[in-house]
Design a protein around this motif. Structure first.
Motif, PDB file in Angstrom:
ATOM      1  N   LEU A 123       0.828  -1.203   0.000  1.00 13.44           N
ATOM      2  CA  LEU A 123       0.000   0.000   0.000  1.00 13.44           C
ATOM      3  C   LEU A 123       0.869   1.263   0.000  1.00 13.44           C
ATOM      4  N   VAL A 124       1.893   1.282   0.849  1.00 17.39           N
ATOM      5  CA  VAL A 124       2.767   2.450   0.946  1.00 17.39           C
ATOM      6  C   VAL A 124       3.548   2.633  -0.351  1.00 17.39           C
ATOM      7  N   GLU A 125       4.087   1.550  -0.900  1.00 18.34           N
ATOM      8  CA  GLU A 125       4.847   1.647  -2.151  1.00 18.34           C
ATOM      9  C   GLU A 125       3.954   2.152  -3.289  1.00 18.34           C
ATOM     10  N   ALA A 126       2.714   1.650  -3.355  1.00 14.16           N
ATOM     11  CA  ALA A 126       1.787   2.110  -4.399  1.00 14.16           C
ATOM     12  C   ALA A 126       1.448   3.588  -4.202  1.00 14.16           C
ATOM     13  N   ALA A 127       1.285   4.006  -2.964  1.00 15.94           N
ATOM     14  CA  ALA A 127       0.990   5.413  -2.681  1.00 15.94           C
ATOM     15  C   ALA A 127       2.189   6.292  -3.025  1.00 15.94           C
ATOM     16  N   LEU A 128       3.393   5.819  -2.731  1.00  9.78           N
ATOM     17  CA  LEU A 128       4.598   6.582  -3.071  1.00  9.78           C
ATOM     18  C   LEU A 128       4.681   6.831  -4.575  1.00  9.78           C
ATOM     19  N   GLU A 129       4.283   5.835  -5.369  1.00  8.94           N
ATOM     20  CA  GLU A 129       4.334   5.977  -6.823  1.00  8.94           C
ATOM     21  C   GLU A 129       3.420   7.099  -7.319  1.00  8.94           C
ATOM     22  N   LYS A 130       2.368   7.402  -6.560  1.00 11.43           N
ATOM     23  CA  LYS A 130       1.417   8.433  -6.976  1.00 11.43           C
ATOM     24  C   LYS A 130       1.847   9.842  -6.571  1.00 11.43           C
ATOM     25  N   PRO A 133       7.022  13.549  -8.007  1.00 10.59           N
ATOM     26  CA  PRO A 133       8.401  13.068  -7.864  1.00 10.59           C
ATOM     27  C   PRO A 133       9.270  13.906  -6.919  1.00 10.59           C
ATOM     28  N   LYS A 134       9.047  15.200  -6.855  1.00  9.52           N
ATOM     29  CA  LYS A 134       9.836  16.048  -5.947  1.00  9.52           C
ATOM     30  C   LYS A 134       9.516  15.716  -4.496  1.00  9.52           C
ATOM     31  N   PHE A 135       8.249  15.524  -4.186  1.00  8.66           N
ATOM     32  CA  PHE A 135       7.857  15.165  -2.831  1.00  8.66           C
ATOM     33  C   PHE A 135       8.305  13.742  -2.508  1.00  8.66           C
ATOM     34  N   ARG A 136       8.161  12.849  -3.488  1.00  9.74           N
ATOM     35  CA  ARG A 136       8.537  11.451  -3.293  1.00  9.74           C
ATOM     36  C   ARG A 136      10.009  11.345  -2.908  1.00  9.74           C
ATOM     37  N   ALA A 137      10.867  12.057  -3.627  1.00  8.70           N
ATOM     38  CA  ALA A 137      12.303  11.985  -3.346  1.00  8.70           C
ATOM     39  C   ALA A 137      12.591  12.448  -1.922  1.00  8.70           C
ATOM     40  N   ALA A 138      11.998  13.544  -1.501  1.00 11.40           N
ATOM     41  CA  ALA A 138      12.246  14.071  -0.157  1.00 11.40           C
ATOM     42  C   ALA A 138      11.748  13.102   0.916  1.00 11.40           C
ATOM     43  N   VAL A 139      10.561  12.559   0.737  1.00 10.69           N
ATOM     44  CA  VAL A 139       9.988  11.634   1.719  1.00 10.69           C
ATOM     45  C   VAL A 139      10.803  10.343   1.784  1.00 10.69           C
ATOM     46  N   VAL A 140      11.179   9.799   0.640  1.00 12.61           N
ATOM     47  CA  VAL A 140      11.960   8.554   0.625  1.00 12.61           C
ATOM     48  C   VAL A 140      13.311   8.771   1.299  1.00 12.61           C
ATOM     49  N   LEU A 141      13.986   9.861   0.971  1.00 15.08           N
ATOM     50  CA  LEU A 141      15.298  10.113   1.563  1.00 15.08           C
ATOM     51  C   LEU A 141      15.209  10.304   3.080  1.00 15.08           C
ATOM     52  N   ARG A 142      14.144  10.916   3.553  1.00 12.43           N
ATOM     53  CA  ARG A 142      14.006  11.151   4.995  1.00 12.43           C
ATOM     54  C   ARG A 142      13.442   9.948   5.731  1.00 12.43           C
ATOM     55  N   ARG A 171       4.416  14.065   2.899  1.00 10.07           N
ATOM     56  CA  ARG A 171       3.770  13.225   3.918  1.00 10.07           C
ATOM     57  C   ARG A 171       2.264  13.441   3.924  1.00 10.07           C
ATOM     58  N   GLU A 172       1.840  14.689   3.796  1.00  8.88           N
ATOM     59  CA  GLU A 172       0.413  14.999   3.779  1.00  8.88           C
ATOM     60  C   GLU A 172      -0.258  14.361   2.550  1.00  8.88           C
ATOM     61  N   ALA A 173       0.373  14.482   1.395  1.00  8.25           N
ATOM     62  CA  ALA A 173      -0.183  13.870   0.183  1.00  8.25           C
ATOM     63  C   ALA A 173      -0.222  12.351   0.324  1.00  8.25           C
ATOM     64  N   LEU A 174       0.811  11.777   0.909  1.00  5.67           N
ATOM     65  CA  LEU A 174       0.865  10.332   1.128  1.00  5.67           C
ATOM     66  C   LEU A 174      -0.259   9.901   2.070  1.00  5.67           C
ATOM     67  N   ARG A 175      -0.468  10.669   3.140  1.00  7.86           N
ATOM     68  CA  ARG A 175      -1.545  10.356   4.082  1.00  7.86           C
ATOM     69  C   ARG A 175      -2.901  10.367   3.379  1.00  7.86           C
ATOM     70  N   ILE A 177      -3.555   9.934   0.160  1.00  5.62           N
ATOM     71  CA  ILE A 177      -3.635   8.802  -0.775  1.00  5.62           C
ATOM     72  C   ILE A 177      -3.955   7.521  -0.025  1.00  5.62           C
ATOM     73  N   LEU A 178      -3.268   7.305   1.104  1.00  8.01           N
ATOM     74  CA  LEU A 178      -3.497   6.088   1.889  1.00  8.01           C
ATOM     75  C   LEU A 178      -4.897   6.076   2.501  1.00  8.01           C
ATOM     76  N   GLU A 179      -5.365   7.223   2.991  1.00  5.70           N
ATOM     77  CA  GLU A 179      -6.724   7.287   3.547  1.00  5.70           C
ATOM     78  C   GLU A 179      -7.765   6.955   2.489  1.00  5.70           C
ATOM     79  N   GLU A 180      -7.612   7.526   1.293  1.00  2.01           N
ATOM     80  CA  GLU A 180      -8.555   7.236   0.212  1.00  2.01           C
ATOM     81  C   GLU A 180      -8.539   5.757  -0.135  1.00  2.01           C
ATOM     82  N   ARG A 181      -7.347   5.202  -0.189  1.00  7.98           N
ATOM     83  CA  ARG A 181      -7.208   3.780  -0.543  1.00  7.98           C
ATOM     84  C   ARG A 181      -7.842   2.891   0.523  1.00  7.98           C
ATOM     85  N   LEU A 182      -7.580   3.204   1.788  1.00  5.07           N
ATOM     86  CA  LEU A 182      -8.134   2.396   2.871  1.00  5.07           C
ATOM     87  C   LEU A 182      -9.651   2.552   2.965  1.00  5.07           C
ATOM     88  N   GLU A 183     -10.163   3.761   2.743  1.00  2.20           N
ATOM     89  CA  GLU A 183     -11.613   3.967   2.744  1.00  2.20           C
ATOM     90  C   GLU A 183     -12.263   3.184   1.613  1.00  2.20           C
TER      91      GLU A 183
END
Length: 197
Positions: A123-130, A133-142, A171-175, A177-183
């Motif tokens: 779920l997290v990996e699929a959300a990261l893909e969405k 890319p600029k946010f993804r890089a920062a979140v993955v590195l941190r 992180r907010e965008a990831l949250r 995406i995950l909330e929508e997916r889980l709902e």
């Protein structure tokens, strides 16, 4: 180690590969839309490291310098692929992106725990893909590679404030995406259960 690399010492290259190959591969996989392309990008990263090691100035750690090259190569590959993807026609209708995933299991954990962790990971990996890319890089590195804010700023070549902003927004965008997916999964589960009852 850098001195030995500059002198062309073969054992230094082996140590470099042993130490950084897996972390760089993991980083590139998470930054790319198609993880099956990661091996080619990682190969390019290490070719650049070997070719340019003499230009390493030591303003950052060797790890930060290598990560900067990896992020840039992943972005370059993504840009190239985005431009050329429209010109290609696939013959394989199925997406086998997850086929190459390898997982080490903890023998002390129950099958239920392992399945739940695997499902969460997917779920997290699929959300990261969405993510952008600029946010993804920062979140993955941190959050995954556990780099400091300063190291992330050096890798991405952006200011410390921009790093913090991208991590927060990512992180907010990831949250969301995950909330929508889980709902969506919960509503499907409940509607299926109501049909059975």
């Amino acid at each position: 180690m850098v001195g030995s690399l500059c002198q062309g010492a073969e054992d230094a290259y082996e140590i470099l590969i042993q130490r950084y190959h897996q972390p760089v591969y993991n980083l590139v996989c998470r930054l790319m839309d198609d993880p099956s392309e990661a091996s080619d990008v990682v190969q390019e990263v290490f070719l650049k490291v070997f070719r340019k090691v003499r230009s390493f100035r030591g303003n950052s750690s060797l790890k930060t310098w290598i990560y900067r090259i990896a992020v840039n190569e992943a972005y370059n590959h993504h840009r190239w692929f985005s431009r050329h993807q429209r010109q290609e026609i696939t013959l394989d209708p199925e997406d086998n992106a997850a086929a190459g995933a390898h997982h080490l299991t903890d023998p002390g954990r129950s099958p239920f725990d392992q399945a739940a962790d695997h499902e969460t990971h997917l779920l997290v990996e699929a959300a990261l893909e969405k993510l952008n890319p600029k946010f993804r890089a920062a979140v993955v590195l941190r959050d995954i590679e556990d780099l400091s804010y300063e190291d992330i700023a050096a890798v991405l070549e952006i200011s410390l404030g921009t790093v913090k902003s991208r991590i927060l927004r990512g992180r907010e965008a990831l949250r969301k995406i995950l909330e929508e997916r889980l709902e969506a999964q919960t509503s499907v589960h409940w509607s299926a259960q109501l049909q059975v009852d």
